[in-house]
Design an enzyme around this catalytic site. Structure first.
Site, PDB file in Angstrom:
ATOM      1  N   SER A 175     -11.680  -0.620  -7.666  1.00 11.63           N
ATOM      2  CA  SER A 175     -10.311  -0.272  -8.040  1.00 11.63           C
ATOM      3  C   SER A 175      -9.641   0.422  -6.861  1.00 11.63           C
ATOM      4  O   SER A 175     -10.229   1.319  -6.253  1.00 11.63           O
ATOM      5  CB  SER A 175     -10.301   0.669  -9.247  1.00 11.63           C
ATOM      6  OG  SER A 175      -9.002   1.207  -9.431  1.00 11.63           O
ATOM      7  N   ASN A 177      -7.170   2.379  -7.150  1.00  6.45           N
ATOM      8  CA  ASN A 177      -6.391   3.487  -7.707  1.00  6.45           C
ATOM      9  C   ASN A 177      -7.160   4.788  -7.878  1.00  6.45           C
ATOM     10  O   ASN A 177      -6.633   5.755  -8.414  1.00  6.45           O
ATOM     11  CB  ASN A 177      -5.789   3.062  -9.053  1.00  6.45           C
ATOM     12  CG  ASN A 177      -4.904   1.841  -8.914  1.00  6.45           C
ATOM     13  OD1 ASN A 177      -4.077   1.780  -8.011  1.00  6.45           O
ATOM     14  ND2 ASN A 177      -5.099   0.852  -9.775  1.00  6.45           N
ATOM     15  N   TYR A 318      -6.836 -11.655 -17.696  1.00 10.93           N
ATOM     16  CA  TYR A 318      -6.134 -10.415 -18.016  1.00 10.93           C
ATOM     17  C   TYR A 318      -4.633 -10.676 -17.933  1.00 10.93           C
ATOM     18  O   TYR A 318      -3.970 -10.874 -18.945  1.00 10.93           O
ATOM     19  CB  TYR A 318      -6.565  -9.288 -17.073  1.00 10.93           C
ATOM     20  CG  TYR A 318      -5.951  -7.933 -17.372  1.00 10.93           C
ATOM     21  CD1 TYR A 318      -4.662  -7.803 -17.873  1.00 10.93           C
ATOM     22  CD2 TYR A 318      -6.640  -6.750 -17.144  1.00 10.93           C
ATOM     23  CE1 TYR A 318      -4.087  -6.574 -18.149  1.00 10.93           C
ATOM     24  CE2 TYR A 318      -6.082  -5.504 -17.417  1.00 10.93           C
ATOM     25  CZ  TYR A 318      -4.802  -5.429 -17.905  1.00 10.93           C
ATOM     26  OH  TYR A 318      -4.241  -4.206 -18.173  1.00 10.93           O
TER      27      TYR A 318
END
Length: 336
Positions: A175, A177, A318
């Site tokens: 990720s 983030n 997704y």
């Protein structure tokens, strides 16, 4: 058709509010006559991967069902497997809002959620209660305030807690983030993580009398040398699978579009080609030594087929699901 009508209203809402509303409604509607709006019976397309029998090769990628609150609802849509999480040892709020953005003209999404979740203990309770006959993967990560040099400890804590309830465990080190997280994809940091995960897996397999596979989720923003090193480590430590790929920091394919300059990871159709390239290169490097789960821009059965031709054994959706709805699952399963 129904989803297209609903989407018009949903897309007028802030992206995160729309997500939260959808999760609430899935929980509310499941098991009632209203679940007719998403429940669908699909043909069986069984496949065995990582020693697990999947009823079809199409799964829900991590990030949409972070806390395992409505596993049955997603199961009713026909997913062959559902990956919940990413979950961390302790609950955390994630990054400041707004942190989720639609790039509608590109059918993409940018997120900087930051592993917002209610913690691993809450997730485990939800998984234990879930009435779903498919495979549940549990995606684990580290808390933002855990120093990166102690990050492995967070993965081991989560692994111990989810092990006996997971069909497989996904290790999220990609990720963009969580500060510093992607550094775990390289060199000694990766080798140390994989070594300890395999040791913990062996210990837990003996404790519970069952072997739960682990799969590493990697970024698309890796050059060929980095991919080669990761492939070597995956084989060296006998990791059971690899998930390719997470979101990208690259904005070249959405330059000039609304929200394109927002910080965070880009997913959806804009990363379709790159994620498929990573799958193809991994297949060349790994051969048949371990399976690949392909994810990134899977928004049609054609895109799913491209991933599988490139070397993916399973695929996940997704962003494509956000834009196309449950019919996407039906289209892929029927035509794959």
């Amino acid at each position: 058709m129904l989803y297209r009508i609903a989407r018009a209203g949903i897309f007028k809402l802030d992206a995160e509010k729309a997500h939260d509303l959808a999760i609430q409604n899935f929980k509310r509607f499941n098991g009632t006559p209203l679940d007719i709006f998403y429940r669908q019976k699909l043909v069986s397309k069984p496949v065995e991967v990582m020693g697990i029998q999947f009823k079809n090769p199409i799964g829900l990628a991590a990030g949409l069902e972070k806390n395992g609150e409505c596993i049955e609802a997603f199961g009713a849509m026909g997913f062959g497997f559902i990956e919940v999480g990413t979950v961390t040892p302790r609950p955390q709020a994630g990054n400041d809002k707004p942190r989720l953005f639609r790039l509608i003209e590109a059918e993409g999404i940018i997120n900087r959620m930051g592993f917002n979740n209610l913690g691993v203990d809450n997730l485990v309770e939800n998984v234990k209660k879930a009435k779903y006959d498919g495979v549940i993967g549990i995606n684990i990560g580290k808390n933002k305030d855990t120093p990166i040099e102690k990050g492995t400890e967070d993965y081991l804590i989560c692994m111990e807690k989810v092990y006996q309830y997971a069909g497989y465990i996904a290790i999220n080190i990609s990720s963009p983030n969580t500060p510093g997280l992607r550094t775990l994809q390289y060199g000694e940091a990766l080798d140390d993580l994989l070594s300890q995960l395999k040791e913990k897996q062996k210990e837990l397999a003996e404790k519970y009398g069952k072997y739960v596979p682990i799969a590493l989720k990697i970024a698309p923003d890796l050059d060929d040398n980095e991919l080669s090193q990761i492939a070597d480590s995956l084989m060296k430590y006998k990791i059971d699978g690899v998930i390719a790929t997470n979101t990208t920091l690259d904005r070249s394919m959405v330059e000039g579009m609304k929200h394109a300059e927002e910080m965070g990871g880009l997913s959806g159709r804009p990363i379709q080609t790159r994620s498929t390239e990573v799958v193809r290169r991994l297949k060349e490097l790994l051969g048949d030594s371990l399976p690949i789960i392909g994810v990134g821009g899977v928004d049609s059965y054609v895109a799913a087929k491209e991933k599988m031709v490139a070397g993916a054994d399973l695929v996940q959706v997704y962003s494509g699901f956000i834009y196309k709805g449950p019919n996407l699952i039906r289209d892929i399963v029927n035509n794959i």
